[in-house]
Design a protein around this motif. Structure first.
Motif, PDB file in Angstrom:
ATOM      1  N   GLU A 129      -2.087  13.513  -1.942  1.00 41.16           N
ATOM      2  CA  GLU A 129      -3.235  13.023  -1.304  1.00 41.16           C
ATOM      3  C   GLU A 129      -4.386  12.971  -2.640  1.00 41.16           C
ATOM      4  N   ASN A 130      -4.232  14.249  -3.512  1.00 41.86           N
ATOM      5  CA  ASN A 130      -5.294  14.137  -4.463  1.00 41.86           C
ATOM      6  C   ASN A 130      -4.795  13.197  -5.558  1.00 41.86           C
ATOM      7  N   ARG A 131      -3.743  12.614  -5.807  1.00 41.09           N
ATOM      8  CA  ARG A 131      -3.359  11.919  -6.842  1.00 41.09           C
ATOM      9  C   ARG A 131      -3.539  10.400  -6.486  1.00 41.09           C
ATOM     10  N   TYR A 132      -3.083  10.044  -5.052  1.00 34.28           N
ATOM     11  CA  TYR A 132      -3.025   8.875  -4.451  1.00 34.28           C
ATOM     12  C   TYR A 132      -4.130   8.420  -3.556  1.00 34.28           C
ATOM     13  N   GLY A 133      -4.682   9.296  -2.969  1.00 29.85           N
ATOM     14  CA  GLY A 133      -5.796   9.104  -2.189  1.00 29.85           C
ATOM     15  C   GLY A 133      -5.543   8.861  -0.482  1.00 29.85           C
ATOM     16  N   PHE A 134      -4.348   8.976  -0.304  1.00 29.90           N
ATOM     17  CA  PHE A 134      -3.712   9.043   0.976  1.00 29.90           C
ATOM     18  C   PHE A 134      -3.166  10.197   1.645  1.00 29.90           C
ATOM     19  N   GLU A 135      -3.012  10.473   2.740  1.00 34.24           N
ATOM     20  CA  GLU A 135      -2.209  11.587   3.119  1.00 34.24           C
ATOM     21  C   GLU A 135      -0.998  11.141   3.360  1.00 34.24           C
ATOM     22  N   VAL A 136       0.227  12.196   2.940  1.00 36.02           N
ATOM     23  CA  VAL A 136       1.597  12.152   2.949  1.00 36.02           C
ATOM     24  C   VAL A 136       2.081  13.106   3.429  1.00 36.02           C
ATOM     25  N   PRO A 137       2.342  13.068   4.839  1.00 33.77           N
ATOM     26  CA  PRO A 137       3.017  14.153   5.430  1.00 33.77           C
ATOM     27  C   PRO A 137       4.271  14.361   4.687  1.00 33.77           C
ATOM     28  N   THR A 138       4.862  15.565   4.626  1.00 30.26           N
ATOM     29  CA  THR A 138       5.837  16.060   3.830  1.00 30.26           C
ATOM     30  C   THR A 138       6.797  17.088   4.538  1.00 30.26           C
ATOM     31  N   MET A 139       8.255  16.686   4.812  1.00 29.83           N
ATOM     32  CA  MET A 139       8.888  17.601   5.652  1.00 29.83           C
ATOM     33  C   MET A 139       9.884  18.204   4.696  1.00 29.83           C
ATOM     34  N   ILE A 140      10.095  19.392   4.736  1.00 27.02           N
ATOM     35  CA  ILE A 140      10.727  20.061   3.793  1.00 27.02           C
ATOM     36  C   ILE A 140      12.133  20.672   4.400  1.00 27.02           C
ATOM     37  N   ARG A 141      13.108  20.675   3.798  1.00 29.54           N
ATOM     38  CA  ARG A 141      14.472  21.209   4.221  1.00 29.54           C
ATOM     39  C   ARG A 141      15.334  21.797   3.203  1.00 29.54           C
ATOM     40  N   THR A 142      16.056  22.764   3.806  1.00 33.41           N
ATOM     41  CA  THR A 142      16.819  23.609   2.573  1.00 33.41           C
ATOM     42  C   THR A 142      18.411  22.996   2.733  1.00 33.41           C
ATOM     43  N   ALA A 143      19.162  23.128   1.928  1.00 33.59           N
ATOM     44  CA  ALA A 143      20.588  22.998   2.045  1.00 33.59           C
ATOM     45  C   ALA A 143      21.455  23.465   3.439  1.00 33.59           C
ATOM     46  N   PRO A 144      21.033  24.648   3.834  1.00 31.51           N
ATOM     47  CA  PRO A 144      21.741  24.800   5.249  1.00 31.51           C
ATOM     48  C   PRO A 144      20.985  24.225   6.283  1.00 31.51           C
ATOM     49  N   LYS A 185       0.841  -1.218   0.008  1.00 28.08           N
ATOM     50  CA  LYS A 185      -0.026  -0.030  -0.044  1.00 28.08           C
ATOM     51  C   LYS A 185       0.943   1.329   0.103  1.00 28.08           C
ATOM     52  N   ARG A 186       0.193   2.281  -0.298  1.00 27.41           N
ATOM     53  CA  ARG A 186       0.981   3.679  -0.121  1.00 27.41           C
ATOM     54  C   ARG A 186       1.978   3.852  -1.145  1.00 27.41           C
ATOM     55  N   LYS A 187       1.898   3.039  -2.294  1.00 25.84           N
ATOM     56  CA  LYS A 187       2.840   3.410  -3.534  1.00 25.84           C
ATOM     57  C   LYS A 187       2.871   4.598  -4.274  1.00 25.84           C
ATOM     58  N   VAL A 188       3.980   5.048  -4.114  1.00 22.32           N
ATOM     59  CA  VAL A 188       4.140   6.173  -5.074  1.00 22.32           C
ATOM     60  C   VAL A 188       5.270   6.118  -5.951  1.00 22.32           C
ATOM     61  N   PRO A 189       5.108   5.707  -7.142  1.00 21.37           N
ATOM     62  CA  PRO A 189       6.214   5.446  -8.034  1.00 21.37           C
ATOM     63  C   PRO A 189       7.081   6.591  -8.289  1.00 21.37           C
ATOM     64  N   MET A 190       8.471   6.566  -8.116  1.00 21.17           N
ATOM     65  CA  MET A 190       9.240   7.987  -8.409  1.00 21.17           C
ATOM     66  C   MET A 190       9.005   8.609  -9.696  1.00 21.17           C
ATOM     67  N   ALA A 191       9.028   8.132 -10.622  1.00 26.36           N
ATOM     68  CA  ALA A 191       8.724   8.634 -11.918  1.00 26.36           C
ATOM     69  C   ALA A 191       7.397   9.636 -12.161  1.00 26.36           C
ATOM     70  N   GLU A 192       6.516   8.943 -11.510  1.00 25.70           N
ATOM     71  CA  GLU A 192       5.275   9.672 -11.300  1.00 25.70           C
ATOM     72  C   GLU A 192       5.488  10.877 -10.398  1.00 25.70           C
ATOM     73  N   LEU A 193       6.217  10.649  -9.374  1.00 25.72           N
ATOM     74  CA  LEU A 193       6.416  11.748  -8.316  1.00 25.72           C
ATOM     75  C   LEU A 193       7.204  12.938  -8.887  1.00 25.72           C
ATOM     76  N   ARG A 194       8.185  12.462  -9.934  1.00 23.28           N
ATOM     77  CA  ARG A 194       9.151  13.570 -10.511  1.00 23.28           C
ATOM     78  C   ARG A 194       7.917  14.402 -11.566  1.00 23.28           C
TER      79      ARG A 194
END
Length: 179
Positions: A66-81, A15-24
């Motif tokens: 969530e719109n594309r795959y139908g499940f919540e995906v918490p996403t943490m963002i970080r910068t280079a610094p 479950k919770r598959k997100v293919p990397m090509a589709e993600l890109r």
């Protein structure tokens, strides 16, 4: 500006598959980000975008997923610094030489070490942890596969976490310094 999006709990089983090509494709075509690169199948995406708050970027990416795959995906963002700070602050440098024995659990908000003062570390020694600003460092001297540390970090800290091993953290830092 370059960012890394760390997706929580994707591609861990059937479950919770997100293919990397589709993600890109989603990141470039739908969200309009540039220089999109994924690293391994566990949901690591480095990209360029106009300077925006991490919370806003995480929300936009999470909503699109969530719109594309139908499940919540918490996403943490970080910068280079921010990622450089995490690397520089590693409290377990002696273990980091084997890049699989230190993990970093990235939080979706500030962490407070005071929330974990009641945790009895002796019950999972020699494993250990250290709470940083927006992350928890996890030390697994005998490897993560045999780990017995079962601290409910998310519940105790009141944040969501997504963990990456030290090797992945260093590779993401390299990618952030790219295009």
């Amino acid at each position: 500006m370059r960012y890394v999006a760390l997706l929580r709990a994707v591609n861990l089983g059937a479950k919770r598959k997100v293919p990397m090509a589709e993600l890109r494709a989603l990141m470039t075509e739908e969200l309009g980000f540039e220089d999109v690169v994924t690293l391994v199948q566990s949901g690591n995406v480095v990209f360029s975008a106009p300077r925006t708050s991490a919370a806003e970027l995480g929300r936009r990416i999470g909503d699109a997923l969530e719109n594309r795959y139908g499940f919540e995906v918490p996403t943490m963002i970080r910068t280079a610094p921010q990622l450089a700070r995490v690397i520089d602050a590693n409290p377990f440098p002696e273990l980091a030489e084997d890049r699989t024995k230190v993990h970093v659990a990235f939080a979706d908000g500030p962490t407070k070490a005071s929330m974990l003062t009641e945790v009895d570390r002796s019950q999972f020694a020699p494993e250990d942890f250290h709470v940083g600003r927006d992350e928890v460092y996890l030390a697994y001297p005998n490897g993560a596969g045999r780990a017995k540390m079962n601290v409910p970090f998310e519940k105790l800290l009141g944040v969501r976490l997504t963990a990456r091993n030290w090797n992945t953290v260093l590779k993401l830092a390299d990618l952030l310094s790219g295009p």
